[in-house]
Scaffold this motif. Sequence first.
Motif, PDB file in Angstrom:
ATOM      1  N   TRP A   1      -4.199   5.294  -2.920  1.00 29.51           N
ATOM      2  CA  TRP A   1      -5.082   5.515  -4.067  1.00 29.51           C
ATOM      3  C   TRP A   1      -4.347   6.214  -5.199  1.00 29.51           C
ATOM      4  CZ3 TRP A   1      -9.263   7.528  -0.240  1.00 29.51           C
ATOM      5  CH2 TRP A   1      -9.881   6.429   0.360  1.00 29.51           C
ATOM      6  N   GLU A   2      -3.400   7.069  -4.868  1.00 30.75           N
ATOM      7  CA  GLU A   2      -2.576   7.684  -5.915  1.00 30.75           C
ATOM      8  C   GLU A   2      -1.760   6.621  -6.640  1.00 30.75           C
ATOM      9  OE1 GLU A   2      -0.305  10.559  -3.819  1.00 30.75           O
ATOM     10  OE2 GLU A   2      -1.918  12.065  -3.758  1.00 30.75           O
TER      11      GLU A   2
ATOM     12  N   SER B   1     -10.732  -1.115  -0.569  1.00 31.78           N
ATOM     13  CA  SER B   1     -10.070  -1.364   0.717  1.00 31.78           C
ATOM     14  C   SER B   1     -10.629  -0.559   1.878  1.00 31.78           C
ATOM     15  CB  SER B   1      -8.565  -1.054   0.598  1.00 31.78           C
ATOM     16  OG  SER B   1      -7.971  -1.712  -0.470  1.00 31.78           O
ATOM     17  N   LEU B   2     -11.411   0.462   1.610  1.00 30.54           N
ATOM     18  CA  LEU B   2     -11.860   1.368   2.665  1.00 30.54           C
ATOM     19  C   LEU B   2     -12.948   0.692   3.500  1.00 30.54           C
ATOM     20  CD1 LEU B   2     -11.668   4.237   3.857  1.00 30.54           C
ATOM     21  CD2 LEU B   2     -13.485   4.906   2.266  1.00 30.54           C
ATOM     22  N   GLY B   3     -12.599   0.309   4.739  1.00 34.12           N
ATOM     23  CA  GLY B   3     -13.572  -0.378   5.575  1.00 34.12           C
ATOM     24  C   GLY B   3     -12.916  -0.995   6.788  1.00 34.12           C
ATOM     25  N   SER B   4     -13.610  -1.959   7.393  1.00 31.50           N
ATOM     26  CA  SER B   4     -13.162  -2.552   8.646  1.00 31.50           C
ATOM     27  C   SER B   4     -13.415  -4.057   8.649  1.00 31.50           C
ATOM     28  CB  SER B   4     -13.915  -1.909   9.820  1.00 31.50           C
ATOM     29  OG  SER B   4     -13.666  -2.595  11.025  1.00 31.50           O
TER      30      SER B   4
ATOM     31  N   HIS C   1       0.817  -1.218   0.000  1.00 30.98           N
ATOM     32  CA  HIS C   1       0.000   0.000   0.000  1.00 30.98           C
ATOM     33  C   HIS C   1       0.848   1.264   0.000  1.00 30.98           C
ATOM     34  CE1 HIS C   1       0.902  -0.659   4.220  1.00 30.98           C
ATOM     35  NE2 HIS C   1       0.491   0.558   4.519  1.00 30.98           N
ATOM     36  N   THR C   2       2.145   1.132   0.335  1.00 31.55           N
ATOM     37  CA  THR C   2       3.050   2.287   0.272  1.00 31.55           C
ATOM     38  C   THR C   2       4.161   2.087  -0.756  1.00 31.55           C
ATOM     39  OG1 THR C   2       4.397   1.360   2.079  1.00 31.55           O
ATOM     40  CG2 THR C   2       2.633   2.895   2.685  1.00 31.55           C
ATOM     41  N   ASP C   3       4.021   1.091  -1.607  1.00 32.08           N
ATOM     42  CA  ASP C   3       5.089   0.724  -2.548  1.00 32.08           C
ATOM     43  C   ASP C   3       4.509   0.623  -3.956  1.00 32.08           C
ATOM     44  OD1 ASP C   3       7.125  -0.450  -4.040  1.00 32.08           O
ATOM     45  OD2 ASP C   3       7.734  -1.820  -2.431  1.00 32.08           O
TER      46      ASP C   3
ATOM     47  N   ASN D   1      -5.119  -2.558   4.289  1.00 37.33           N
ATOM     48  CA  ASN D   1      -4.092  -1.546   4.534  1.00 37.33           C
ATOM     49  C   ASN D   1      -4.250  -0.372   3.574  1.00 37.33           C
ATOM     50  OD1 ASN D   1      -2.912  -3.005   6.571  1.00 37.33           O
ATOM     51  ND2 ASN D   1      -1.335  -3.916   5.281  1.00 37.33           N
ATOM     52  N   LEU D   2      -4.264   0.835   4.138  1.00 41.45           N
ATOM     53  CA  LEU D   2      -4.387   2.048   3.340  1.00 41.45           C
ATOM     54  C   LEU D   2      -3.513   3.144   3.921  1.00 41.45           C
ATOM     55  CD1 LEU D   2      -8.207   2.529   2.569  1.00 41.45           C
ATOM     56  CD2 LEU D   2      -6.393   2.148   0.905  1.00 41.45           C
ATOM     57  N   SER D   3      -2.864   3.883   3.055  1.00 40.46           N
ATOM     58  CA  SER D   3      -2.222   5.138   3.413  1.00 40.46           C
ATOM     59  C   SER D   3      -2.862   6.196   2.528  1.00 40.46           C
ATOM     60  CB  SER D   3      -0.713   5.060   3.159  1.00 40.46           C
ATOM     61  OG  SER D   3      -0.088   6.288   3.459  1.00 40.46           O
TER      62      SER D   3
END
Length: 304
Positions: free
Chosen positions: A162-163, A175-178, A125-127, A155-157
Amino acid sequence: MLDSHSFALCLTHDVDRPYKTYHSLYYALKQRDPNHLKSLLPTKNTYWTFEEILDLEQDLGVRSAFYFLNERGIRERPLRSWLSKDAWRLYAGRYSLSDPAIIDIMHEMDAGGWEVGIHGSYESHTDRDRLQFEKESIERVLGHEITGGRQHYLNLSVPKTWEHHRSIGLKYDASLGSSSEYGFNYGYGVRRPFDDSFVVFPLTLMELALPDVRNDPDTAWEICESLLAEAEANNAVMTVLWHPRFYSEFDYPNYTWIYRQLIETALEMGAWVGPPAELYDSLEHPSPDTESTDPLTKQPPRNQ
């Protein structure tokens, strides 16, 4: 799409562990049930439930999305990580996109109208480069581009993940959720974090969030019914996640019954039911030159 339906129900599956490996020993000891050890036999793997899922959805006349993971295994990581319990939980017992059985089932899904997408690995998510590699790995198997997917462990940053998705050519993320809470916590519609054609499908319900499905399926189903009613009342986009291993009646009793009930009830209520990519293709998307806003605080129109 929603103009002619009461609401939309997007069906998704994160393919994390199609093989019940060391879990067989773990559950045999924890539950004092040696029957778990049968999954160590090649013909008795209870986590391989793809045929059951496809048959169920085919029987109901619907399709769903399967997001495939390309995780680096424990043996590909530094030796010091082998002593970490978290590392074994996250990276051991995974599968490979070069596995002939995995390739075959991906082809079967794709040919049958199911969506195949990306399940971004734990650190991706960060790579951006890793995400690009994983996306292209799936596309090489399929022979065509994919539309979207979901990050492992949600996992989201924000907004970087999203970028990255948008930059590598993905059109949506789910991915946005729980994993522990259910509901329309991010609104009733899709989100557009950059006010362009890139879309976020918030997760309404993961099966893990339901209480005691094994022993009290009726209470779990009441929760699902209330979510369907809320979706209908608000002409919503409702997204659900059922991991394939939860279709093993031996390991996870009653989850398949609830999933079938979700689909049957949604269809009876006049809902559109299918994979996110198909719904995405039906949406009207804004022009790409609109001004970007805060990715999480901006609420887009509910019905798109």
